[in-house]
Design an enzyme around this catalytic site. Structure first.
Site, mmCIF file in Angstrom:
data_model
loop_
_atom_site.group_PDB
_atom_site.id
_atom_site.type_symbol
_atom_site.label_atom_id
_atom_site.label_comp_id
_atom_site.label_asym_id
_atom_site.label_seq_id
_atom_site.Cartn_x
_atom_site.Cartn_y
_atom_site.Cartn_z
ATOM 1 N N THR A 3 0.819 -1.206 0.000
ATOM 2 C CA THR A 3 0.000 0.000 0.000
ATOM 3 C C THR A 3 0.855 1.259 0.000
ATOM 4 O O THR A 3 0.388 2.334 -0.380
ATOM 5 C CB THR A 3 -0.923 0.031 1.234
ATOM 6 N N LEU A 33 12.555 -8.503 6.359
ATOM 7 C CA LEU A 33 12.610 -7.699 7.578
ATOM 8 C C LEU A 33 13.329 -6.377 7.359
ATOM 9 O O LEU A 33 13.694 -5.688 8.294
ATOM 10 C CB LEU A 33 13.283 -8.485 8.711
ATOM 11 N N SER A 34 13.525 -6.028 6.101
ATOM 12 C CA SER A 34 14.069 -4.741 5.698
ATOM 13 C C SER A 34 15.480 -4.484 6.191
ATOM 14 O O SER A 34 15.781 -3.441 6.762
ATOM 15 C CB SER A 34 13.140 -3.607 6.130
ATOM 16 N N GLU A 74 17.168 3.668 -2.222
ATOM 17 C CA GLU A 74 16.739 2.318 -2.602
ATOM 18 C C GLU A 74 16.120 2.299 -3.995
ATOM 19 O O GLU A 74 16.348 1.376 -4.779
ATOM 20 C CB GLU A 74 15.762 1.768 -1.561
ATOM 21 N N ASP A 79 9.390 1.016 4.862
ATOM 22 C CA ASP A 79 10.529 0.428 5.560
ATOM 23 C C ASP A 79 11.370 1.476 6.263
ATOM 24 O O ASP A 79 11.732 1.332 7.442
ATOM 25 C CB ASP A 79 11.399 -0.347 4.572
#
Length: 386
Positions: free
Chosen positions: A37, A129-130, A164, A176
């Site tokens: 989202t 888990l980033s 990123e 994240d």
């Protein structure tokens, strides 16, 4: 200093022959609910976890950046005067990309000194888990302090996302980095990805005798490749076909129109985002009104939507979630970008080991990959440790 900070300090001294100027860290994250989202300008509800990435950093007298880590051999060297996404690769792109993104945002790094950097981490890589955001945010808080920059936490999260997206090439949203920057103990972070307004949401897990199990499928994923980008493109195409800038503008009342206007696959992608946004809002309301034991159905519905409408789960994830709920979990769902990685289960703390054993048994009986299962706690965001 904690033992880990002392170890990182010692590793820096061994690598560079001097003590670091300081040590900074940032956590990985678990997303309680609200998947895919964020890049649709929707709502998310992640929390920072008690697994972190540390950056021991020492200032230099030139414009050179030297990078080492405890998890890879060798050294990467770069000049602050020649940073570009094309010249970056591997894990160092997450660190150098932050410096590049700062300059790309118009921040003057002309007087910034070079740096020696040593990275350590206990955030599993490829587990959803980033670990990437933890690396970006640890670098971001270190650079901000050492270069005396005026950047708040959301601004740093934004810079991490640009790193990123553009330096690494992964089309992620802000979830994240915001979780890693803004986390608080025993709280989730509610983030409106349209306005970037954020606030902490109490979870009361200890008070309610609950724990979060992370069930790492050990099926690795990479956001920069594969299905994540396809889902990103599908959402953009769905928004365009419906005449809106992002799917944030589409509500449940618009789904009938969307079904008539879109092909079947794109419609299911859109339906996931629309219903997932509502589940985030409902989870925040339910936590406030009835507490964490009441959010299980929302977690389970999110898992079903990711499995059936967005199609981003894998058999290991689906079976782990089903087995956890069958064994007594309040709720369970995949967390992260999908195509591997981890799922989470909200469990009674006294049954955590029993539920973990049930999940491992179910996957073993099915001949699927053995998961790695551990508990995490909602924890503090990026900070200076030394």
């Amino acid at each position: 200093m904690t033992d880990r900070v002392a170890a990182v300090t010692a590793a820096f001294e061994a690598a560079y022959g001097r003590l670091p100027t300081g040590v900074w860290s940032a956590p990985g994250r678990v997303n309680l609910i609200g998947e895919h989202t964020d890049y649709n300008n929707g709502y998310v509800l992640p929390f920072a976890i008690n697994r972190r990435t540390w950056a021991a950093v020492g200032m230099r007298e030139d414009r050179t950046v030297r990078l080492r880590s405890t998890f890879a051999d060798g050294e990467t060297t770069a000049s602050l005067d020649a940073l570009s996404p094309d010249a970056m690769g591997g894990w160092s792109a997450y660190v150098l990309g932050v410096a590049w993104a700062m300059a790309d945002a118009g921040i003057d790094l002309g007087e910034a000194s070079g740096l020696d950097i040593l990275i350590d981490s206990d955030v599993p890589v490829g587990a959803g888990l980033s670990s990437s955001a933890a690396l970006e945010c640890a670098a971001g808080v270190a650079f901000t302090e050492l270069w005396t920059l005026d950047l708040d936490k959301i601004a740093l999260a934004r810079i991490g996302r640009v790193a990123e997206n553009k330096a690494v090439g992964a089309p992620t949203g802000l979830l994240d980095q915001a979780a890693s920057m803004l986390g608080e103990e025993d709280h989730a972070v509610f983030l409106d990805c349209d306005t970037e307004a954020a606030h902490p949401v109490p979870l009361h897990l200890k008070q309610e005798g609950l724990a979060i199990l992370v069930m790492n499928s050990n099926v690795e994923h990479e956001h920069a490749t594969g299905g994540y980008g396809d889902r990103f493109a599908s959402c953009a195409n769905g928004a365009k076909a419906l005449g809106v800038a992002t799917l944030r503008e589409i509500g449940a009342d618009d789904l009938t129109r969307a079904e008539g206007a879109l092909d079947e696959e794109t419609y299911r992608r859109v339906r996931h985002v629309v219903t997932e946004n509502q589940r985030v809002l409902d989870t925040v309301d339910t936590l406030a009104a009835a507490g964490p034991r009441a959010i299980g159905d929302l977690m389970n519905a999110s898992q079903a939507s990711m499995r059936d409408d967005f199609e981003i789960t894998v058999p290991e994830i689906d079976l782990a979630c089903d087995a956890a709920v069958l064994a007594g979990a309040v709720g369970a769902r995949m967390t992260g970008g999908g195509f591997g990685g981890s799922s989470i289960a909200l469990v009674p703390a006294e049954k955590a080991q029993e539920i973990a054993s049930a999940v491992q048994g179910a996957l073993s009986d099915a001949g699927l990959r053995e998961p790695t299962i551990f508990t995490v706690a909602p924890s503090q965001g990026a900070r200076r440790d030394r």
